[in-house]
Design a protein around this motif. Structure first.
Motif, PDB file in Angstrom:
ATOM      1  N   UNK A  17     -29.135 -30.988 -13.861  1.00 59.52           N
ATOM      2  CA  UNK A  17     -27.600 -31.215 -14.249  1.00 59.52           C
ATOM      3  C   UNK A  17     -27.469 -32.482 -14.856  1.00 59.52           C
ATOM      4  N   UNK A  18     -28.612 -33.440 -14.663  1.00 59.45           N
ATOM      5  CA  UNK A  18     -28.596 -34.574 -15.495  1.00 59.45           C
ATOM      6  C   UNK A  18     -27.726 -35.735 -14.482  1.00 59.45           C
ATOM      7  N   UNK A  19     -27.876 -35.521 -13.258  1.00 57.29           N
ATOM      8  CA  UNK A  19     -27.468 -36.663 -12.510  1.00 57.29           C
ATOM      9  C   UNK A  19     -28.712 -37.489 -12.056  1.00 57.29           C
ATOM     10  N   UNK A  20     -28.513 -38.803 -12.060  1.00 57.55           N
ATOM     11  CA  UNK A  20     -29.513 -39.605 -11.757  1.00 57.55           C
ATOM     12  C   UNK A  20     -29.395 -40.313 -10.423  1.00 57.55           C
ATOM     13  N   UNK A  21     -30.834 -40.449  -9.900  1.00 54.16           N
ATOM     14  CA  UNK A  21     -31.063 -40.876  -8.775  1.00 54.16           C
ATOM     15  C   UNK A  21     -31.111 -42.569  -8.783  1.00 54.16           C
ATOM     16  N   UNK A  22     -30.549 -43.048  -8.189  1.00 55.99           N
ATOM     17  CA  UNK A  22     -30.660 -44.747  -7.954  1.00 55.99           C
ATOM     18  C   UNK A  22     -30.890 -45.271  -6.576  1.00 55.99           C
ATOM     19  N   UNK A  23     -31.659 -46.142  -6.368  1.00 49.33           N
ATOM     20  CA  UNK A  23     -32.019 -46.662  -5.209  1.00 49.33           C
ATOM     21  C   UNK A  23     -31.614 -48.177  -5.089  1.00 49.33           C
ATOM     22  N   UNK A  24     -31.279 -48.877  -4.055  1.00 48.93           N
ATOM     23  CA  UNK A  24     -30.768 -50.079  -4.147  1.00 48.93           C
ATOM     24  C   UNK A  24     -31.957 -50.919  -3.473  1.00 48.93           C
ATOM     25  N   UNK A 106     -35.632 -33.805  -0.774  1.00 47.06           N
ATOM     26  CA  UNK A 106     -35.460 -34.728   0.493  1.00 47.06           C
ATOM     27  C   UNK A 106     -36.089 -36.276  -0.456  1.00 47.06           C
ATOM     28  N   UNK A 107     -35.458 -37.059   0.039  1.00 49.39           N
ATOM     29  CA  UNK A 107     -35.740 -38.454  -0.246  1.00 49.39           C
ATOM     30  C   UNK A 107     -35.999 -39.298   0.872  1.00 49.39           C
ATOM     31  N   UNK A 108     -37.132 -40.043   0.912  1.00 44.95           N
ATOM     32  CA  UNK A 108     -37.345 -40.936   2.063  1.00 44.95           C
ATOM     33  C   UNK A 108     -37.808 -42.409   1.248  1.00 44.95           C
ATOM     34  N   UNK A 109     -36.797 -43.240   1.515  1.00 43.91           N
ATOM     35  CA  UNK A 109     -37.035 -44.583   1.050  1.00 43.91           C
ATOM     36  C   UNK A 109     -38.079 -45.311   1.676  1.00 43.91           C
ATOM     37  N   UNK A 110     -38.752 -46.285   1.064  1.00 43.04           N
ATOM     38  CA  UNK A 110     -39.337 -47.196   1.859  1.00 43.04           C
ATOM     39  C   UNK A 110     -38.498 -48.279   2.399  1.00 43.04           C
ATOM     40  N   UNK A 111     -38.335 -48.556   3.680  1.00 47.91           N
ATOM     41  CA  UNK A 111     -37.458 -49.638   3.921  1.00 47.91           C
ATOM     42  C   UNK A 111     -37.501 -50.961   3.587  1.00 47.91           C
ATOM     43  N   UNK A 112     -38.885 -51.378   3.430  1.00 37.17           N
ATOM     44  CA  UNK A 112     -39.165 -52.539   2.992  1.00 37.17           C
ATOM     45  C   UNK A 112     -38.684 -53.080   1.627  1.00 37.17           C
ATOM     46  N   UNK A 113     -38.525 -51.899   0.894  1.00 41.04           N
ATOM     47  CA  UNK A 113     -38.189 -51.926  -0.595  1.00 41.04           C
ATOM     48  C   UNK A 113     -36.905 -51.624  -1.052  1.00 41.04           C
ATOM     49  N   UNK A 114     -36.271 -50.511  -0.161  1.00 41.32           N
ATOM     50  CA  UNK A 114     -35.049 -50.050  -0.641  1.00 41.32           C
ATOM     51  C   UNK A 114     -34.096 -49.581   0.571  1.00 41.32           C
ATOM     52  N   UNK A 115     -32.806 -49.746   0.508  1.00 37.36           N
ATOM     53  CA  UNK A 115     -31.909 -49.636   1.553  1.00 37.36           C
ATOM     54  C   UNK A 115     -30.982 -48.463   1.485  1.00 37.36           C
ATOM     55  N   UNK A 116     -30.665 -47.937   0.072  1.00 37.54           N
ATOM     56  CA  UNK A 116     -29.855 -46.943  -0.094  1.00 37.54           C
ATOM     57  C   UNK A 116     -30.237 -46.226  -1.296  1.00 37.54           C
ATOM     58  N   UNK A 117     -29.519 -44.897  -1.337  1.00 39.95           N
ATOM     59  CA  UNK A 117     -29.861 -44.062  -2.548  1.00 39.95           C
ATOM     60  C   UNK A 117     -28.598 -43.383  -2.819  1.00 39.95           C
ATOM     61  N   UNK A 118     -28.315 -43.019  -4.017  1.00 42.32           N
ATOM     62  CA  UNK A 118     -26.967 -42.242  -4.501  1.00 42.32           C
ATOM     63  C   UNK A 118     -27.612 -41.465  -5.909  1.00 42.32           C
ATOM     64  N   UNK A 119     -26.894 -40.557  -6.056  1.00 35.60           N
ATOM     65  CA  UNK A 119     -26.707 -39.752  -7.478  1.00 35.60           C
ATOM     66  C   UNK A 119     -25.657 -39.829  -8.003  1.00 35.60           C
ATOM     67  N   UNK A 120     -25.908 -40.116  -9.708  1.00 34.58           N
ATOM     68  CA  UNK A 120     -24.493 -40.336 -10.152  1.00 34.58           C
ATOM     69  C   UNK A 120     -24.807 -39.736 -11.429  1.00 34.58           C
ATOM     70  N   UNK A 121     -23.712 -39.335 -12.381  1.00 34.19           N
ATOM     71  CA  UNK A 121     -23.963 -38.975 -13.771  1.00 34.19           C
ATOM     72  C   UNK A 121     -24.170 -40.273 -14.544  1.00 34.19           C
TER      73      UNK A 121
END
Length: 149
Positions: A17-24, A106-121
């Motif tokens: 649906x063209x939502x994009x995954x972003x990681x912080x 399912x998303x499993x972040x690498x905690x040393x690199x990223x702390x949060x995720x979100x999907x957005x248009x």
């Protein structure tokens, strides 16, 4: 010290649906991005893309799932990250890839690199990215400027 290669992959992950995954970034709160990382050793850029997606999100993409858009951009390495590169290296060549996955993957972040995720248009995702090349890649994919995954 082993220096990073100034050659990287940017992998824009999106849903059908063209939502994009972003990681912080963990060490830089507020720095949102798509998956990105430097080539290691003699691996191909496609191998870099698959490795980085798995390392940063836990997604093990099927063979052929990551699309190489055969686009690259050279940019100035942010001063805060230059110590990772050999002395005198100030520019990086980034290669664009994308991966389409269902939004409920399912998303499993690498905690040393990223702390949060979100999907957005696209517009919201692009506005959140700190990297100009990442912003443009998201908008170009959303516009259909080149092949989608």
């Amino acid at each position: 010290m082993r220096y990073k290669q100034p050659v990287s992959a940017l992998i824009v992950i999106h849903s059908p649906e063209m939502e994009f995954l972003l990681i912080e970034r963990a060490r830089h709160p507020g720095f949102w991005q798509s998956v990105t990382g430097s080539r290691e050793g003699e691996e191909s850029l496609l191998e870099t893309a698959y490795r980085e997606v798995e390392e940063e999100t836990g997604i093990r993409a099927a063979p052929g799932a990551i699309v190489d858009h055969h686009r690259q951009q050279v940019f100035e390495i942010y001063p805060m990250w230059r110590q990772r590169y050999a002395p005198g290296i100030t520019r990086n060549t980034e290669h664009l890839f994308s991966l389409c996955v269902p939004r409920d993957t399912a998303i499993r972040l690498a905690p040393a690199e990223h702390r949060a995720l979100r999907w957005a248009r696209a517009q919201e995702a692009a506005a959140a990215c700190f990297s100009p090349s990442n912003r443009e890649a998201i908008l170009a994919l959303e516009r259909g400027d080149f092949e989608r995954a």
